[in-house]
Design an enzyme around this catalytic site. Structure first.
Site, PDB file in Angstrom:
ATOM      1  N   SER A 183      74.760 -14.860  59.267  1.00 51.59           N
ATOM      2  CA  SER A 183      74.505 -13.530  59.776  1.00 51.59           C
ATOM      3  C   SER A 183      74.216 -13.489  61.290  1.00 51.59           C
ATOM      4  CB  SER A 183      73.336 -12.906  59.010  1.00 51.59           C
ATOM      5  OG  SER A 183      72.132 -13.580  59.289  1.00 51.59           O
ATOM      6  N   SER A 200      72.610 -18.866  57.979  1.00 46.69           N
ATOM      7  CA  SER A 200      72.919 -17.904  59.046  1.00 46.69           C
ATOM      8  C   SER A 200      72.851 -18.418  60.474  1.00 46.69           C
ATOM      9  CB  SER A 200      71.997 -16.693  58.929  1.00 46.69           C
ATOM     10  OG  SER A 200      72.521 -15.842  57.971  1.00 46.69           O
ATOM     11  N   LYS A 239      68.152 -12.905  68.295  1.00 48.65           N
ATOM     12  CA  LYS A 239      68.690 -12.145  67.148  1.00 48.65           C
ATOM     13  C   LYS A 239      67.861 -10.882  66.929  1.00 48.65           C
ATOM     14  CE  LYS A 239      70.124 -12.967  62.325  1.00 48.65           C
ATOM     15  NZ  LYS A 239      70.187 -13.975  61.239  1.00 48.65           N
TER      16      LYS A 239
END
Ligand code: GLN
Length: 483
Positions: free
Chosen positions: A150, A174, A75
């Site tokens: 997310s 997330s 990420k």
């Protein structure tokens, strides 16, 4: 879907070199990323360097460590020295960290092959990944739908066959939400199990790094590889490895069901969860009914605390030291004001304003302090829950993947986090496992929440389900690399 074991087999049986495999993933990413928008940056050089080191090791006959040579996605809020780390924000569009996050340091040390940096909601604020400055990620099971947020790019890359596993972060869901939307396994570890050093902070008392994978055993392998006590993160404690403890046996296990988590679900999700509960009973688990009356306070508590911490954490982006800076200003105040207004997107600005409000003198007691008290009560409620059961079973998200570009108000968006964020508030481990599909064929996830540092219990419970259903709910999207 491709698992870590699949790649390991190819490598050790010398069916393909690590460089060949890596190149296939890089080529697939170059080809499919324009559709999925899963990666913000492709990191071919780092990937091929690691692959060559793995090939050398294989030639020498040495044993590979569990994640060695496995292509993965990281990420883009996890710092990578010399490789741009944007947090999906204009503010950090050209930011190149000068140090590695602890997780990347340890993965790099194990010759993990990073294909690229995963797309996400700006500063990890969102539930659809559409708050990215670089545009949202698409769901590989239906590209008209979002990948979830997310960590949407991470889930999109893994479900889209552009990486074998991914590393995301979870402040209020997330990791678990995109895993649920994309038919993957997502583990949010216990707060403190994995070091947050080098993770660009959102809500520091809630943030935790963890894996998104195509099967439960991979989640355990990745967890074992990244959890460690790190002197650079005072809140990190490390954790016992779990891989060796998974048996898939749930006989006698007490699974708690609290009705509050099941209210107002669409039929398809309700049915998938009912089936899962019946299956656990068949496997010999005992299902206990519990109450969780505090659930109604979970969202307000989360959004007050997360915004308060975000407003403080994001204070550092002033344009003076690093990050975006405006070139049109009158004086210092105007410079900082314009830099922040131009550098941050609307959702981030909204949360900074909300956070600043709840922390301001006069409102602090009414909001921030009250949320801290509620947090304590939620922790106590969970402690009560775990005197009656070993693991709490809930749906992961009350909806399946939303349509890309759906017009939602911020509050409607926040409501999708209702089932995930209590685990962050209480610092507990939670995993999402695929358990069905809705009428459109979009994946549904079930969530298992455990007591602190009981990753072994929740993963074992997840494994029992995955084995019994032969992984039927981890469906291949038909995109990316097929072995
Ligand atoms: N959707 C939640 C939020 O926007 C959770 C995000 C996260 O876990 N980073 O705050």
């Amino acid at each position: 879907m491709t698992t870590i074991a699949d790649i390991k087999r190819l490598l050790t049986e010398k069916k393909a070199s690590c460089r060949e495999l890596t190149q296939r993933y890089l080529d697939a990413a170059a080809q499919t990323n324009p559709v999925l928008n899963a990666y913000i940056t492709l990191t071919a050089e780092a990937a091929l360097d690691a692959a060559d080191a793995v090939d050398k090791k294989l030639q020498s006959g040495a044993q590979l460590s569990p994640l060695e040579g496995i292509p993965f996605v990281l990420k883009d809020n996890i710092s990578t020295k010399g490789i741009r780390t944007t947090c999906a924000s204009r503010m950090l569009e050209n930011y190149v960290p000068i140090f590695d996050a602890d997780v990347w340091e340890s993965l790099k040390g194990q010759n993990a092959v990073m294909i690229g940096k995963g797309n996400m909601d700006e500063f990890a604020m969102g539930s659809t990944c559409e708050n990215s400055y670089f545009g949202g990620s698409r769901n590989p099971h239906n590209t008209e739908h979002v990948a979830g947020g997310s960590s949407g790019g991470v889930a999109s890359a893994v479900a889209g066959g552009l990486a074998v596993y991914g590393i995301g972060s979870d402040t209020g869901g997330s990791i678990r939400m995109p895993a649920s939307f994309c038919g993957l396994v997502g583990l949010k570890p216990t707060y403190g199990a994995v070091s947050r050093r080098g993770l660009i902070a959102y809500g520091s008392s809630l943030d935790q790094i963890g894996p998104i994978t195509t099967c439960v055993e991979d989640a355990a392998l990745v967890f074992d590889a990244i959890c460690r006590k790190d002197p650079g993160d005072m809140t990190s404690r490390g954790a016992e490895p779990v891989s060796g403890k998974l048996t898939g046996n749930v006989k006698g296990l007490k699974i708690g069901i609290a009705k509050e988590f099941f209210e107002g679900l669409p039929d398809s999700i309700g049915k998938a969860l009912d089936n899962a509960v019946s299956l656990y009973k068949k496997l010999g688990a005992e299902v206990v009914s519990l109450d969780f009356p505090m659930l109604k306070y979970v969202l307000p508590t989360y959004y007050i605390l997360a915004c308060a911490e975000a407003s403080s954490n994001l204070g550092r982006y002033d344009g003076l030291r690093y990050g975006y800076r405006t070139d049109d200003f009158n004086d210092l105040n105007d410079f900082i004001c314009r830099t922040r207004s131009e550098g941050f997107g609307p959702e981030v600005r909204r949360r900074i304003l909300l956070g600043t409000y709840v922390l301001s003198a006069g409102y602090y007691d009414a909001y921030y302090n009250k949320a801290q008290l509620l947090r304590r009560s939620i922790v106590v409620e969970f402690a009560k829950v775990f005197t009656g059961c070993d693991v709490l079973l809930t749906p992961t998200v009350p909806v399946t993947a939303l349509r890309f570009g759906a017009d939602m108000t911020p509050v409607e968006m926040y409501q999708t986090d209702i089932l995930t964020c209590s685990a962050n508030i209480a610092g507990l481990p939670a995993v999402s496992v695929p358990c069905g599909f809705d009428e459109k064929g979009l994946p549904i996830g079930l969530q298992l929440i455990g007591g602190k540092f009981r990753e072994d219990i929740i993963l074992n419970t997840a494994l029992a389900f995955e084995r019994e259903t032969s992984g039927a709910f981890c469906k291949d999207s038909g995109m990316g690399v097929t072995l």
